[in-house]
Design a protein around this motif. Structure first.
Motif, PDB file in Angstrom:
ATOM      1  N   HIS A 244      12.751 -95.740  62.123  1.00 13.26           N
ATOM      2  CA  HIS A 244      12.566 -97.115  61.651  1.00 13.26           C
ATOM      3  C   HIS A 244      11.499 -97.172  60.561  1.00 13.26           C
ATOM      4  CE1 HIS A 244      10.928-101.258  61.796  1.00 13.26           C
ATOM      5  NE2 HIS A 244      12.217-101.570  61.915  1.00 13.26           N
ATOM      6  N   GLU A 245      10.348 -96.494  60.781  1.00 12.49           N
ATOM      7  CA  GLU A 245       9.257 -96.519  59.795  1.00 12.49           C
ATOM      8  C   GLU A 245       9.682 -95.849  58.480  1.00 12.49           C
ATOM      9  OE1 GLU A 245       5.973 -94.615  61.648  1.00 12.49           O
ATOM     10  OE2 GLU A 245       5.536 -96.292  63.038  1.00 12.49           O
ATOM     11  N   GLY A 246      10.332 -94.678  58.596  1.00 14.95           N
ATOM     12  CA  GLY A 246      10.722 -93.941  57.393  1.00 14.95           C
ATOM     13  C   GLY A 246      11.743 -94.685  56.553  1.00 14.95           C
ATOM     14  N   VAL A 247      12.771 -95.199  57.190  1.00 13.10           N
ATOM     15  CA  VAL A 247      13.818 -95.906  56.459  1.00 13.10           C
ATOM     16  C   VAL A 247      13.268 -97.192  55.831  1.00 13.10           C
ATOM     17  CG1 VAL A 247      15.999 -97.152  56.695  1.00 13.10           C
ATOM     18  CG2 VAL A 247      15.716 -94.931  57.806  1.00 13.10           C
ATOM     19  N   SER A 248      12.430 -97.924  56.572  1.00 13.73           N
ATOM     20  CA  SER A 248      11.834 -99.166  56.048  1.00 13.73           C
ATOM     21  C   SER A 248      10.982 -98.870  54.826  1.00 13.73           C
ATOM     22  CB  SER A 248      10.988 -99.836  57.129  1.00 13.73           C
ATOM     23  OG  SER A 248      11.771-100.186  58.244  1.00 13.73           O
TER      24      SER A 248
ATOM     25  N   ILE B 234      18.337 -90.114  53.725  1.00 12.90           N
ATOM     26  CA  ILE B 234      18.983 -89.221  54.695  1.00 12.90           C
ATOM     27  C   ILE B 234      18.078 -89.044  55.911  1.00 12.90           C
ATOM     28  CG2 ILE B 234      19.871 -86.893  55.093  1.00 12.90           C
ATOM     29  CD1 ILE B 234      20.618 -86.804  52.137  1.00 12.90           C
ATOM     30  N   VAL B 235      18.595 -89.375  57.091  1.00 10.55           N
ATOM     31  CA  VAL B 235      17.822 -89.297  58.336  1.00 10.55           C
ATOM     32  C   VAL B 235      18.277 -88.068  59.130  1.00 10.55           C
ATOM     33  CG1 VAL B 235      17.202 -90.479  60.476  1.00 10.55           C
ATOM     34  CG2 VAL B 235      17.629 -91.818  58.389  1.00 10.55           C
ATOM     35  N   ASP B 236      17.351 -87.133  59.344  1.00  7.39           N
ATOM     36  CA  ASP B 236      17.643 -85.911  60.110  1.00  7.39           C
ATOM     37  C   ASP B 236      17.261 -86.144  61.570  1.00  7.39           C
ATOM     38  OD1 ASP B 236      18.194 -83.316  60.863  1.00  7.39           O
ATOM     39  OD2 ASP B 236      16.232 -82.553  60.250  1.00  7.39           O
ATOM     40  N   THR B 237      18.218 -86.017  62.477  1.00  8.32           N
ATOM     41  CA  THR B 237      17.959 -86.273  63.897  1.00  8.32           C
ATOM     42  C   THR B 237      17.839 -84.967  64.684  1.00  8.32           C
ATOM     43  OG1 THR B 237      20.318 -86.383  64.440  1.00  8.32           O
ATOM     44  CG2 THR B 237      19.249 -88.430  63.751  1.00  8.32           C
ATOM     45  N   SER B 238      17.469 -85.081  65.955  1.00  3.80           N
ATOM     46  CA  SER B 238      17.319 -83.908  66.815  1.00  3.80           C
ATOM     47  C   SER B 238      18.679 -83.327  67.171  1.00  3.80           C
ATOM     48  CB  SER B 238      16.600 -84.291  68.117  1.00  3.80           C
ATOM     49  OG  SER B 238      15.337 -84.849  67.841  1.00  3.80           O
ATOM     50  N   GLY B 239      18.674 -82.033  67.477  1.00  7.60           N
ATOM     51  CA  GLY B 239      19.888 -81.380  67.949  1.00  7.60           C
ATOM     52  C   GLY B 239      19.668 -80.898  69.375  1.00  7.60           C
ATOM     53  N   ARG B 240      20.719 -80.419  70.000  1.00  7.85           N
ATOM     54  CA  ARG B 240      20.616 -79.853  71.346  1.00  7.85           C
ATOM     55  C   ARG B 240      21.454 -78.573  71.388  1.00  7.85           C
ATOM     56  NH1 ARG B 240      17.454 -83.392  71.378  1.00  7.85           N
ATOM     57  NH2 ARG B 240      16.960 -84.920  72.998  1.00  7.85           N
ATOM     58  N   HIS B 241      21.307 -77.812  72.440  1.00  4.20           N
ATOM     59  CA  HIS B 241      22.064 -76.570  72.566  1.00  4.20           C
ATOM     60  C   HIS B 241      23.508 -76.832  72.973  1.00  4.20           C
ATOM     61  CE1 HIS B 241      18.694 -74.010  71.770  1.00  4.20           C
ATOM     62  NE2 HIS B 241      17.988 -74.552  72.743  1.00  4.20           N
TER      63      HIS B 241
ATOM     64  N   VAL C  62      14.120 -88.321  55.807  1.00  4.12           N
ATOM     65  CA  VAL C  62      13.322 -88.801  56.939  1.00  4.12           C
ATOM     66  C   VAL C  62      13.567 -87.856  58.114  1.00  4.12           C
ATOM     67  CG1 VAL C  62      12.911 -90.683  58.561  1.00  4.12           C
ATOM     68  CG2 VAL C  62      13.520 -91.204  56.183  1.00  4.12           C
ATOM     69  N   CYS C  63      12.493 -87.245  58.637  1.00  5.59           N
ATOM     70  CA  CYS C  63      12.619 -86.321  59.763  1.00  5.59           C
ATOM     71  C   CYS C  63      12.302 -87.044  61.076  1.00  5.59           C
ATOM     72  CB  CYS C  63      11.679 -85.128  59.586  1.00  5.59           C
ATOM     73  SG  CYS C  63      11.749 -83.963  60.954  1.00  5.59           S
ATOM     74  N   THR C  64      13.297 -87.118  61.971  1.00  7.80           N
ATOM     75  CA  THR C  64      13.071 -87.751  63.276  1.00  7.80           C
ATOM     76  C   THR C  64      13.241 -86.738  64.413  1.00  7.80           C
ATOM     77  OG1 THR C  64      15.393 -88.373  63.615  1.00  7.80           O
ATOM     78  CG2 THR C  64      14.026 -89.892  62.335  1.00  7.80           C
TER      79      THR C  64
ATOM     80  N   TYR D  31       9.562 -88.102  54.691  1.00  9.24           N
ATOM     81  CA  TYR D  31       8.718 -88.831  55.642  1.00  9.24           C
ATOM     82  C   TYR D  31       8.862 -88.179  57.018  1.00  9.24           C
ATOM     83  CZ  TYR D  31       6.700 -92.579  58.455  1.00  9.24           C
ATOM     84  OH  TYR D  31       5.913 -93.293  59.333  1.00  9.24           O
ATOM     85  N   GLY D  32       7.724 -88.022  57.692  1.00  5.61           N
ATOM     86  CA  GLY D  32       7.731 -87.441  59.032  1.00  5.61           C
ATOM     87  C   GLY D  32       6.327 -87.502  59.616  1.00  5.61           C
ATOM     88  N   SER D  33       6.151 -87.014  60.821  1.00  8.27           N
ATOM     89  CA  SER D  33       4.841 -87.083  61.471  1.00  8.27           C
ATOM     90  C   SER D  33       4.680 -85.920  62.452  1.00  8.27           C
ATOM     91  CB  SER D  33       4.680 -88.411  62.218  1.00  8.27           C
ATOM     92  OG  SER D  33       3.483 -88.419  62.962  1.00  8.27           O
ATOM     93  N   TYR D  34       3.436 -85.403  62.518  1.00 12.56           N
ATOM     94  CA  TYR D  34       3.124 -84.351  63.488  1.00 12.56           C
ATOM     95  C   TYR D  34       2.700 -84.938  64.836  1.00 12.56           C
ATOM     96  CZ  TYR D  34       3.132 -80.823  59.763  1.00 12.56           C
ATOM     97  OH  TYR D  34       3.497 -79.967  58.741  1.00 12.56           O
ATOM     98  N   THR D  35       2.332 -86.223  64.832  1.00 12.42           N
ATOM     99  CA  THR D  35       1.778 -86.824  66.054  1.00 12.42           C
ATOM    100  C   THR D  35       2.741 -87.769  66.762  1.00 12.42           C
ATOM    101  OG1 THR D  35       0.758 -88.561  64.683  1.00 12.42           O
ATOM    102  CG2 THR D  35      -0.589 -86.618  65.210  1.00 12.42           C
ATOM    103  N   GLU D  36       3.565 -88.499  66.001  1.00 11.94           N
ATOM    104  CA  GLU D  36       4.498 -89.443  66.617  1.00 11.94           C
ATOM    105  C   GLU D  36       5.606 -88.687  67.363  1.00 11.94           C
ATOM    106  OE1 GLU D  36       5.964 -92.307  68.212  1.00 11.94           O
ATOM    107  OE2 GLU D  36       4.629 -93.092  66.634  1.00 11.94           O
TER     108      GLU D  36
END
Length: 541
Positions: free
Chosen positions: A173-177, A188-195, A135-137, A160-165
């Motif tokens: 929540h949508e991907g895991v459900s 596996i949920v991939d979250t955002s990173g930061r510098h 799941v790409c978040t 699972y992922g989205s170009y618009t959301e």
């Protein structure tokens, strides 16, 4: 892996001590000085190094009258124990449970290899029979979803992922459900990173964590930061309730040892290390086998796990031939095919005890191409030649020219292949037959049946010595194999017994080539030819 250089330096220091006629305090101090210098070059914290030196000196008694050989072995063991303790957090990592949905959330800074590692881990569990998905978040980094989509498609893993959301919490929540409804076991949920470690990142992680309630949170950390890993690991552990860590980029930087030791000091377990960019370049981390492999002593458990992943336990005809000491050119072709499925040659051969480090330094592409070239030569052979033992080429030398023309190679290369095969077949004959190593292995069970699978320690030691002297003793780089070291690595004689119990108990070991239950009494035997084939393919003839 760059850490192999560290292993070579430590080995060199230990060997210098072993060559000394008299082991006194000066010899031990010189050895420890070299080891500490090597550890400092790998960016390991000076306080940890001082602790290692102090503990080694405290655990050895130079005044004890045990003989020079035993004294040297005790010193070596003390060094190995302290090196293992250096990278051991002393905490048992979380493990997923079969038959339920296990949600794993990945966190980390940008550029640490988080998205790639997500796919590697999903692929790792997929090879072991788990139903995995991604799941790409990550809505912060441009191209994040495209990268995950490309990796997942290549590995044939649902995603699972989205170009618009733009709301990462909603995506999570949508991907895991969705995947929970479809009964996926590893989500596996991939979250955002930061510098950098900023509050905005930590807030987002906590919101996603509240939305999906992960069973485990994994922090992906760049191994090139060395000692700085300590502060980073502590910050994420406090902010995101990190349960375990994956250290990446361990294949190309000297500071990897510093990162691992720093993380271990935080008592946060490392579960995997990333050793390259490809899907199979993710190795399970365990302190003992990691140090053993770094020191060139191999990783028996890792090698067995790699072989298990192949699920190649169908070739019962080959096992019958091996037990009888028979091995044809076609059998060698089949084993070369197996080798190419096991991943990079250096990775597989690095798990083998006693493998020379200079052999591992060669290019994986070069080794793989050599095997493919050998297979191309065998493709140009007739069925009679493949099923024979090479005698046709001795009786009719013109066959060499025909095979060379057909495969686009030279007569010398065909002769090299036949010489490799001859060495192979000789070893198989020693291991098979009525008095071979494989028969010795079959006689290890005291009761001889599935109901009494306990191993006979005496016969086990005798068989392993036979493997050293009669089976692999004639092979370059393997004659000096430390049998006792192998037994220690497997957890002592009790560990050997447990391993043999699983190998030779009623049903055999699923997925191990040649380890299936050939009969109720556990008659199936390990396919030791695979180890030999790998060595031969790299030119160890």
């Amino acid at each position: 892996m760059v850490l192999a250089d560290l292993g070579r330096k430590i080995n060199g220091a230990i060997q210098s001590m072993s060559k000394a006629n008299v082991v006194d305090e000066k010899v031990v101090d010189d050895m420890l000085k070299e080891i500490c210098r090597a550890l400092m070059e790998s960016d390991i914290n000076i306080k940890l190094i001082q602790g290692l030196r102090k503990n080694v000196k405290a655990s050895i008694n130079l005044e004890e009258n045990t003989g020079a050989v035993n004294k040297k072995k005790n010193i070596q063991k003390a060094v190995m124990d302290e090196l293992t303790r250096l990278v051991d957090p002393g905490v048992e990592p979380w493990k997923p449970k079969k038959g339920k949905s296990n949600v794993i959330m990945f966190v980390g800074l940008q550029g640490s290899g988080k998205t790639t590692t997500c796919t590697k881990l999903a692929s790792f569990y997929q090879r072991k029979g788990w139903k995995t998905c991604l799941v790409c978040t990550d809505t912060f980094r441009a191209g994040a979803f495209d990268q995950l989509k490309q990796n997942a498609t290549k590995a044939k893993i649902p995603y699972y992922g989205s170009y618009t959301e733009t709301d990462p919490v909603q995506l999570a929540h949508e991907g895991v459900s969705k995947f929970k409804k479809e009964n996926f076991e590893i989500i596996i949920v991939d979250t955002s990173g930061r510098h950098k470690q900023e509050q905005e990142l930590f807030d987002e992680m906590q919101q996603i964590s509240s939305a999906v309630a992960p069973d485990s949170t994994i922090f992906v950390m760049d191994g090139t930061i060395g000692q700085a890993a300590d502060g980073q690991a502590r910050a994420f552990k406090e902010a995101a309730n990190v349960g375990s860590i994956i250290v990446t980029k361990m294949d190309g930087h000297a500071k990897g040892g510093g990162a691992i030791s720093a993380v271990a000091a935080t008592q946060c377990p490392i579960i995997f290390i990333g050793t390259g960019e490809h899907m199979h370049d993710l190795e399970r981390f365990a302190p003992g086998p990691f140090i053993s492999k770094m020191m060139g002593m191999g990783d028996i458990s890792g090698l067995m796990e790699t072989v298990q992943d192949l699920k190649l336990d169908q070739n019962k005809d080959l096992m019958k031939k091996l037990e009888q000491g028979q091995f044809s050119i076609r059998d060698m072709y089949e084993q070369f095919t197996t080798i190419l499925k096991m991943g990079p040659l250096s990775k597989v051969m690095g798990m083998m005890p006693g493998m020379p480090q200079e052999l591992l330094a060669g290019s994986d592409a070069e080794g793989g191409n050599r095997i493919k070239r050998f297979m191309c030569i065998m493709d140009s052979m007739s069925a009679q030649e493949l099923d024979g033992e090479g005698k046709e080429f001795v009786d009719q030398p013109k066959r060499l020219q025909r095979v060379a023309r057909g495969s686009g190679t030279s007569v010398a290369e065909v002769e090299t292949l036949l010489q490799q095969y001859k060495t192979f077949a000789t070893m198989v004959k020693k291991m098979g037959g009525p008095n071979g190593f494989m028969k010795s292995m079959q006689g290890m069970q005291q009761g001889g049946g599935a109901g009494n699978p306990m191993m006979n320690p005496g016969k086990m030691a005798q068989a392993m010595k036979q493997l050293q002297s009669g089976g692999l003793g004639n092979m370059p780089g393997m004659g000096g194999m430390d049998i006792q070291g192998m037994i220690n690595q497997m957890g002592g004689m009790s560990g050997v017994q447990n391993m043999m119990k699983s190998m030779m108990g009623g049903g055999g070991m699923p997925g191990m080539p040649g380890m299936g239950g050939a009969g109720g009494g556990g008659g199936g035997m390990p396919d030791f030819s695979q180890m030999a084939k790998m060595m031969k393919s790299m030119g160890m003839g």
